[in-house]
Design an enzyme around this catalytic site. Structure first.
Site, mmCIF file in Angstrom:
data_model
loop_
_atom_site.group_PDB
_atom_site.id
_atom_site.type_symbol
_atom_site.label_atom_id
_atom_site.label_comp_id
_atom_site.label_asym_id
_atom_site.label_seq_id
_atom_site.Cartn_x
_atom_site.Cartn_y
_atom_site.Cartn_z
ATOM 1 N N HIS A 1 2.922 2.939 -8.504
ATOM 2 C CA HIS A 1 2.763 1.915 -9.286
ATOM 3 C C HIS A 1 3.535 1.289 -9.985
ATOM 4 O O HIS A 1 4.793 0.508 -9.804
ATOM 5 C CB HIS A 1 1.644 1.711 -10.077
ATOM 6 N N ASP B 1 1.102 -0.790 -0.031
ATOM 7 C CA ASP B 1 0.145 -0.005 -0.090
ATOM 8 C C ASP B 1 0.817 1.749 0.251
ATOM 9 O O ASP B 1 1.907 1.009 0.615
ATOM 10 C CB ASP B 1 -0.570 -0.120 1.036
ATOM 11 N N LEU C 1 12.143 -20.042 -4.295
ATOM 12 C CA LEU C 1 11.124 -19.188 -4.157
ATOM 13 C C LEU C 1 9.602 -19.272 -4.585
ATOM 14 O O LEU C 1 10.134 -19.410 -5.871
ATOM 15 C CB LEU C 1 11.267 -18.029 -3.840
#
Length: 258
Positions: A45, A28, A139
């Site tokens: 963004h 956020d 991962l």
């Protein structure tokens, strides 16, 4: 790589390690980061994607096995149309650009969420990226896109009902856990939300039952490896009891992280 099914923390006490096995993050603050610099929200963004690269690399280096990132919620469609369009384009570009790097570094990519509202071209890129990285084990990177925790639970119930139309007595917690979109991963050990907000916002409602929550004022584009270490240090100071008492932990020889 064969997936295993993970049990709910309300049924079985999971193993606890000093480094969180699974970290989930709500990224956020991109728009506010941009506005502080008199830039359009979409610039935040784009900058946030760099933070994603940094955190993915840091998780690999610290031995985190699963990283789940909340990229676009089912409620984010309510945002201005031009911002939603930019986010979809950014997602497409990021997949096309990053999948080769992920594959080279042994990272497996998965995307969870309701794909029905996405452009077919984007869905194809998602599926191709998942297939290309399917054998990687360093991962597990999961991106939640058009995802909502309530959707996840409702979708799991619908799947079970379609597969078992004769069932009238309902389904067990174990069955429902296995039908959720994150059944391939253990429940998150650590949840991080950047940007100063202190809520879960419909993210992994079922899976966060016993997750340690960490909130930071840092805006996502500013979140780096040091910030991740701060979150992990906070996690290491928690006593994870899973319904037990502190005295039981001592009696059972459970050692604190730090």
């Amino acid at each position: 790589m064969t997936d295993r099914r993970f049990a709910s923390s309300t049924q079985n006490i999971p193993d606890v390690s000093a480094v969180p096995r699974h970290i989930a993050i709500i990224m956020d603050g991109n728009g506010r980061w941009a506005r502080k610099r008199f830039m359009p929200r979409v610039a935040g963004h784009a900058r946030g994607l760099e933070a994603v690269r940094t955190v993915v690399k840091a998780c690999v280096e610290r031995g985190v096995e699963y990283l789940t990132l909340f990229a676009f919620s089912s409620e984010n469609w309510r945002r201005p149309a031009d911002e939603v369009s930019f986010l979809m384009q950014l997602f497409m570009r990021a997949l096309n650009k990053e999948v080769a790097r992920l594959d080279h570094n042994g990272i497996r990519l998965r995307v969870i969420g309701d794909m029905s509202r996405f452009d077919p071209e984007l869905v194809k890129v998602i599926r191709d990226s998942e297939e290309k990285t399917a054998g990687n084990t360093k991962l597990n990177l999961c991106v939640a896109a058009n995802y909502g925790g309530r959707w996840d639970i409702a979708n799991a119930v619908s799947q079970l009902m379609r597969a078992n139309p004769e069932r009238r007595d309902g389904f067990s917690e174990e069955e429902l856990t296995g039908a959720l979109s994150m059944s391939f991963a253990p429940e998150p050990d650590l949840f991080i939300r950047t940007g100063g907000e202190k809520r879960i916002s419909n993210f992994m409602l079922w899976q966060l039952a016993y997750t340690e929550l960490y909130f930071t004022d840092a805006l996502w584009p500013d979140f780096d490896a040091a910030a991740l270490d701060d979150a992990i240090a906070s996690y290491q100071g928690r006593e994870r009891r899973f319904g037990r008492t502190s005295e039981q932990l001592v009696h059972q020889g459970v050692q604190p992280h730090a």
